[in-house]
Design an enzyme around this catalytic site. Sequence first.
Site, PDB file in Angstrom:
ATOM      1  N   MET A  82       0.896  -1.135  -0.101  1.00 22.90           N
ATOM      2  CA  MET A  82       0.073  -0.081  -0.244  1.00 22.90           C
ATOM      3  C   MET A  82       0.784   1.330   0.007  1.00 22.90           C
ATOM      4  SD  MET A  82      -2.883  -1.108   2.718  1.00 22.90           S
ATOM      5  CE  MET A  82      -4.058   0.329   2.605  1.00 22.90           C
ATOM      6  N   HIS A  83       0.093   2.320  -0.211  1.00 27.26           N
ATOM      7  CA  HIS A  83       0.576   3.984  -0.003  1.00 27.26           C
ATOM      8  C   HIS A  83       1.715   4.088  -0.861  1.00 27.26           C
ATOM      9  CE1 HIS A  83      -1.061   3.019   3.831  1.00 27.26           C
ATOM     10  NE2 HIS A  83      -0.254   2.337   4.339  1.00 27.26           N
ATOM     11  N   ASP A 241      -2.834  -4.752   0.720  1.00 19.86           N
ATOM     12  CA  ASP A 241      -2.243  -6.192   1.159  1.00 19.86           C
ATOM     13  C   ASP A 241      -2.984  -6.620   2.459  1.00 19.86           C
ATOM     14  OD1 ASP A 241      -0.882  -4.264   2.333  1.00 19.86           O
ATOM     15  OD2 ASP A 241       1.000  -4.764   2.093  1.00 19.86           O
TER      16      ASP A 241
END
Length: 491
Positions: A82-83, A241
């Site tokens: 992520m991110h 995830d």
Amino acid sequence: MEDNMLYIGVDLGTSAVKLLLMDSEGKIINIVSKEYPLYFPHPGWSEQNPEDWYQQTMAGIRELIAGADRSQVAGISFGGQMHGLVILDKEDRVIRPAILWNDGRTGEETEYLNTVIGREKLSEYTANIAFAGFTAPKLLWVKNKEPENFARIAKIMLPKDYIAYKLTGVHCTDVSDASGMLLFDVKNRRWSGEMCGICGIRPDQLAKCYESFETVGTLLPEIARELGIPASVKVAAGAGDNAAAAVGTGTVGDGMCNISLGTSGTIFISSKKFGVDRHNALHSFAHADGSYHLMGCMLSAASCNKWWMDDIIGTGDYRAEQQAIEKLGENPVYFLPYLMGERSPHNDPDARAVFLGMSMDTTRADMTQAVLEGVAFALRDSLEVAKSLGIELTRTKICGGGAKSALWKKIIANVLNLKVDVLESEEGPAMGGAMLAAVACGEYKSVEEIAAKVVKIVETVEPEADLVEKYQERYRKFKEIYPVCRPLFHI
């Protein structure tokens, strides 16, 4: 549906892409993993080349389906780190390497968001506050430090979404991954106009946002030819995830919980209703099942035990060390598990680990026990925040390396006063991705339906009333240690 269709789950991790092939019944046919490099151009920076992800994913899919009836492949979906910030120009070319979730360059931007814009405003717009790893601070960093790159941005994407784009030609993301960008209004499941303004971007630079189980498109004809699978293969949006792993463990629907005891530790709670705690101690994100979830993340979980075993007492025999532990709930030694600072619920990068309460008769086993208990107490800190929002839990699933320890599971069951369910198999985000693909293809009506069919519990560790009571008293004391030590960490 024809007999036994096949579904591909792609877990785009930080060091490798893991691919899983599953049939209609949820049976795993094959698993393949392909690594790619991680770049650290400056101390604290962490980058990857999106083209590497794509090349290794394509190679991985070819290897994954080599022995299967390729005409039966019906759907593909994702779990992903992520991110991360992926930016494309108007020709859809990658402008600069992706800045990853574990990149620490955005200290100034994070500080600006939390103090100048203010946590209350951020929480109102996005249900979360700024962390250095989130995507919005990275965008601000590019704007401040690489203005020429910022000016070229036509599309802003997350890592797994770049793969979906390459397979389908569609710029897309999903609600769970978008929740970790600090650009998304989690409650209303849409982009935040206010956050776009703060970051100096237009909403049309963000991808279209789908539910995780929705189809974003089908394979581009050239991709289908290259892989030797039908062009009718559906690609579903997938999930971040943690949300994808939660699908894989059946942590979907209302009031379900999963604890992951990996290097870091997470407590993940699915909920039909949206909620944010007063201090934003837990992340409040949209979930892959169409509703919401809360997540507490502690930075050191199983890694605390690994550090204690490997580096301090110097043994690889974890089991033998744990066998010497006899009395639960009566240990006078406490351990704060903040070896790397802490995220949930303290959000204190300067916090550090502490042993407290040793005497001349303290044993090695007492200290080993304190490490295991300290992690359990810290998980309970996040659980207490969820309880303050009116969420009631009676049980949790458990996964990750630390979950192999029967003693640790027993400690967690009694410290948190939850039944702990152990799963038959644990394939993480790749399994969740394949399950989301099966829902997108209409094989199952909902994420809950496939989870009920596929996820199997093989053992339940029950809390014991007398131990729960003893640990209640210990936890009360544990809770008082961090506030007392906090000023010392900040000298």
